[in-house]
Write a protein that holds these residues in place. Structure first.
Motif, PDB file in Angstrom:
ATOM      1  N   ALA A   1     -23.207   4.917 -27.812  1.00  0.00           N
ATOM      2  CA  ALA A   1     -22.846   6.335 -27.367  1.00  0.00           C
ATOM      3  C   ALA A   1     -23.315   6.303 -25.090  1.00  0.00           C
ATOM      4  O   ALA A   1     -22.376   6.339 -24.826  1.00  0.00           O
ATOM      5  N   PHE A   2     -24.902   5.510 -24.931  1.00  0.00           N
ATOM      6  CA  PHE A   2     -25.240   6.133 -24.044  1.00  0.00           C
ATOM      7  C   PHE A   2     -24.147   4.605 -22.927  1.00  0.00           C
ATOM      8  O   PHE A   2     -23.890   5.100 -21.692  1.00  0.00           O
ATOM      9  N   ALA A   3     -24.275   3.697 -24.030  1.00  0.00           N
ATOM     10  CA  ALA A   3     -23.088   2.640 -22.842  1.00  0.00           C
ATOM     11  C   ALA A   3     -21.937   3.010 -22.632  1.00  0.00           C
ATOM     12  O   ALA A   3     -21.209   3.254 -21.641  1.00  0.00           O
ATOM     13  N   TYR A   4     -20.856   3.809 -23.971  1.00  0.00           N
ATOM     14  CA  TYR A   4     -19.993   4.353 -23.388  1.00  0.00           C
ATOM     15  C   TYR A   4     -19.211   4.886 -22.302  1.00  0.00           C
ATOM     16  O   TYR A   4     -18.314   5.381 -21.781  1.00  0.00           O
ATOM     17  N   PHE A   5     -20.600   6.348 -22.134  1.00  0.00           N
ATOM     18  CA  PHE A   5     -20.535   7.286 -21.593  1.00  0.00           C
ATOM     19  C   PHE A   5     -21.311   7.166 -19.953  1.00  0.00           C
ATOM     20  O   PHE A   5     -20.965   7.669 -19.237  1.00  0.00           O
ATOM     21  N   ALA A   6     -22.498   6.415 -20.272  1.00  0.00           N
ATOM     22  CA  ALA A   6     -22.943   5.925 -18.399  1.00  0.00           C
ATOM     23  C   ALA A   6     -22.861   5.023 -18.262  1.00  0.00           C
ATOM     24  O   ALA A   6     -22.539   4.334 -17.202  1.00  0.00           O
ATOM     25  N   VAL A   7     -22.477   3.794 -19.012  1.00  0.00           N
ATOM     26  CA  VAL A   7     -22.460   2.326 -18.811  1.00  0.00           C
ATOM     27  C   VAL A   7     -21.262   1.534 -18.061  1.00  0.00           C
ATOM     28  O   VAL A   7     -20.908   1.452 -16.758  1.00  0.00           O
ATOM     29  N   PHE A   8     -20.094   1.881 -18.978  1.00  0.00           N
ATOM     30  CA  PHE A   8     -18.513   1.827 -19.119  1.00  0.00           C
ATOM     31  C   PHE A   8     -18.049   1.958 -17.005  1.00  0.00           C
ATOM     32  O   PHE A   8     -17.406   1.618 -17.251  1.00  0.00           O
ATOM     33  N   PRO A   9     -18.298   3.450 -17.174  1.00  0.00           N
ATOM     34  CA  PRO A   9     -17.275   3.849 -16.284  1.00  0.00           C
ATOM     35  C   PRO A   9     -17.938   3.577 -14.954  1.00  0.00           C
ATOM     36  O   PRO A   9     -17.058   2.472 -14.141  1.00  0.00           O
ATOM     37  N   VAL A  10     -19.303   3.156 -14.860  1.00  0.00           N
ATOM     38  CA  VAL A  10     -19.434   2.185 -13.533  1.00  0.00           C
ATOM     39  C   VAL A  10     -19.069   0.551 -13.553  1.00  0.00           C
ATOM     40  O   VAL A  10     -19.390   0.826 -12.561  1.00  0.00           O
ATOM     41  N   VAL A  11     -19.345   0.048 -15.255  1.00  0.00           N
ATOM     42  CA  VAL A  11     -18.871  -1.073 -14.659  1.00  0.00           C
ATOM     43  C   VAL A  11     -17.978  -1.655 -14.625  1.00  0.00           C
ATOM     44  O   VAL A  11     -17.777  -2.067 -13.714  1.00  0.00           O
ATOM     45  N   PHE A  12     -17.160  -0.551 -14.952  1.00  0.00           N
ATOM     46  CA  PHE A  12     -15.507  -0.678 -14.370  1.00  0.00           C
ATOM     47  C   PHE A  12     -15.112  -0.444 -13.398  1.00  0.00           C
ATOM     48  O   PHE A  12     -14.469  -1.124 -12.715  1.00  0.00           O
ATOM     49  N   SER A  13     -15.873   0.347 -13.112  1.00  0.00           N
ATOM     50  CA  SER A  13     -15.437   0.865 -11.354  1.00  0.00           C
ATOM     51  C   SER A  13     -16.087  -0.410 -10.290  1.00  0.00           C
ATOM     52  O   SER A  13     -15.226  -0.373  -9.416  1.00  0.00           O
ATOM     53  N   PHE A  14     -16.756  -0.859 -11.067  1.00  0.00           N
ATOM     54  CA  PHE A  14     -17.118  -2.516  -9.850  1.00  0.00           C
ATOM     55  C   PHE A  14     -16.046  -3.303 -10.452  1.00  0.00           C
ATOM     56  O   PHE A  14     -15.950  -3.831  -9.177  1.00  0.00           O
ATOM     57  N   ILE A  15     -15.744  -3.288 -11.789  1.00  0.00           N
ATOM     58  CA  ILE A  15     -14.976  -4.361 -11.056  1.00  0.00           C
ATOM     59  C   ILE A  15     -13.800  -4.352 -10.837  1.00  0.00           C
ATOM     60  O   ILE A  15     -13.057  -5.478 -10.259  1.00  0.00           O
ATOM     61  N   VAL A  16     -13.082  -3.215 -11.045  1.00  0.00           N
ATOM     62  CA  VAL A  16     -11.656  -2.889 -10.805  1.00  0.00           C
ATOM     63  C   VAL A  16     -11.689  -2.741  -8.530  1.00  0.00           C
ATOM     64  O   VAL A  16     -11.510  -3.511  -8.176  1.00  0.00           O
ATOM     65  N   GLY A  17     -12.746  -1.963  -8.470  1.00  0.00           N
ATOM     66  CA  GLY A  17     -13.206  -2.056  -6.926  1.00  0.00           C
ATOM     67  C   GLY A  17     -13.330  -3.226  -6.437  1.00  0.00           C
ATOM     68  O   GLY A  17     -13.407  -3.720  -4.567  1.00  0.00           O
ATOM     69  N   SER A  18     -14.139  -4.327  -7.212  1.00  0.00           N
ATOM     70  CA  SER A  18     -14.371  -5.823  -6.312  1.00  0.00           C
ATOM     71  C   SER A  18     -12.795  -6.746  -7.139  1.00  0.00           C
ATOM     72  O   SER A  18     -12.890  -7.882  -5.693  1.00  0.00           O
ATOM     73  N   ALA A  19     -11.836  -6.191  -6.737  1.00  0.00           N
ATOM     74  CA  ALA A  19     -10.666  -7.393  -6.868  1.00  0.00           C
ATOM     75  C   ALA A  19     -10.038  -7.147  -5.492  1.00  0.00           C
ATOM     76  O   ALA A  19     -10.531  -6.517  -4.781  1.00  0.00           O
ATOM     77  N   PRO A  20      -9.526  -8.942  -5.718  1.00  0.00           N
ATOM     78  CA  PRO A  20      -8.994  -8.533  -4.335  1.00  0.00           C
ATOM     79  C   PRO A  20      -8.465  -7.925  -3.601  1.00  0.00           C
ATOM     80  O   PRO A  20      -7.787  -7.787  -4.528  1.00  0.00           O
ATOM     81  N   VAL A  21      -7.815  -7.476  -2.310  1.00  0.00           N
ATOM     82  CA  VAL A  21      -6.767  -7.043  -2.247  1.00  0.00           C
ATOM     83  C   VAL A  21      -5.198  -7.543  -2.428  1.00  0.00           C
ATOM     84  O   VAL A  21      -4.781  -9.033  -2.726  1.00  0.00           O
ATOM     85  N   GLY A  22      -4.230  -7.154  -3.097  1.00  0.00           N
ATOM     86  CA  GLY A  22      -3.288  -7.527  -4.067  1.00  0.00           C
ATOM     87  C   GLY A  22      -3.224  -8.704  -4.843  1.00  0.00           C
ATOM     88  O   GLY A  22      -2.102  -8.649  -5.741  1.00  0.00           O
ATOM     89  N   VAL A  23      -4.437  -7.920  -5.868  1.00  0.00           N
ATOM     90  CA  VAL A  23      -4.429  -8.404  -7.320  1.00  0.00           C
ATOM     91  C   VAL A  23      -4.793  -7.235  -8.145  1.00  0.00           C
ATOM     92  O   VAL A  23      -4.992  -6.049  -7.658  1.00  0.00           O
ATOM     93  N   ALA A  24      -3.363  -7.243  -8.809  1.00  0.00           N
ATOM     94  CA  ALA A  24      -3.160  -5.872  -9.545  1.00  0.00           C
ATOM     95  C   ALA A  24      -4.376  -6.021 -11.329  1.00  0.00           C
ATOM     96  O   ALA A  24      -4.296  -7.303 -11.683  1.00  0.00           O
TER      97      ALA A  24
END
Length: 245
Positions: A121-144
């Motif tokens: 539950a800690f991973a789902y509610f606390a960690v996942f939002p942070v991890v996926f925000s970092f992953i999506v935000g680190s994508a280069p411009v023009g990469v979907a």
């Protein structure tokens, strides 16, 4: 009873317990299977929430849309049936335990189940939002960013396992002290090594951003400290097994 008869009876008992474990898992899985797609949607929610507008997940194999939700249903069935599984294991080993050990096993089973689910539950509610925000935000411009659902499942299962096991640390510490394998003083002396080990584990099992590493390492360290505190509180009340024998 001869040694051979005793061995055969143990094998029969083991087979019975294993069948009950499998039956419990299968019954839960059958009940969850019709809702497999909905369960996967719930599992994917943290990732979908961080994708850009119009973003979605993809399936790159022909059978993936069927087998991935089924795997999610199986994972959910395993978690739900975990208390039943641990009870069957306890019931098998209980006849060979001392009375004081039997008294300890029931709370250990309950606490282990609760802590493992709490870690997930800690991973789902606390960690996942942070991890996926970092992953999506680190994508280069023009990469979907369009994550494959099978790879996503493998990724979240790894994190679920890492955090679930991390939350078992207090149980491991208490049992180690309870059975006389280590003393509280030795655990306190090893604190610096535990902190270093926690950050190494955090670096291995999380993405390369520093925030998610801290989100595994710090709880792991704090859970170790909680285990040491609990073991220290129990120590005056009970002696080690070796002392009682």
């Amino acid at each position: 009873m001869t040694p051979t008869e005793s061995f055969i009876s143990h094998l029969i008992e083991l087979r019975s317990r294993l069948l009950k474990i499998v039956l419990g898992f299968v019954l839960v899985f059958i009940g969850l299977f019709p809702f497999a797609n909905k369960i996967y949607t719930l599992l994917a929610a943290p990732m979908l929430a961080k994708l850009p507008a119009g973003g979605h997940m993809i399936a790159t194999a022909v059978t993936t849309p069927f087998f991935v939700p089924m795997k999610v249903a199986m994972m959910t069935a395993f978690v739900i049936s975990l208390p039943h599984t641990l009870y069957q294991i306890w019931a098998f080993v209980a006849p060979g335990l001392y009375p004081q050990e039997k008294k300890l096993m029931v709370p250990v089973i309950v606490a282990s189940s609760v802590l493992f689910i709490a870690g997930m539950a800690f991973a789902y509610f606390a960690v996942f939002p942070v991890v996926f925000s970092f992953i999506v935000g680190s994508a280069p411009v023009g990469v979907a960013v369009m994550t494959d659902i099978a790879e996503y499942l493998d990724f979240v299962m790894t994190l679920f396992l890492a955090f679930g096991l991390a939350f078992e640390v207090p149980i491991a510490v208490v049992l180690a002290v309870r059975f006389g394998w280590v003393r509280v003083a030795q655990l306190k002396e090893a604190r610096s090594y535990v902190v270093v080990g926690a950050f190494i584990i955090g670096a291995i099992f999380t993405p390369p951003d520093i925030i998610s590493q801290f989100m595994l390492a710090i709880p792991l360290w704090l859970l170790f400290e909680a285990g040491v505190l609990a073991a220290q509180m129990m120590q005056p009340k009970v002696n080690t097994i070796a002392d009682k024998l």
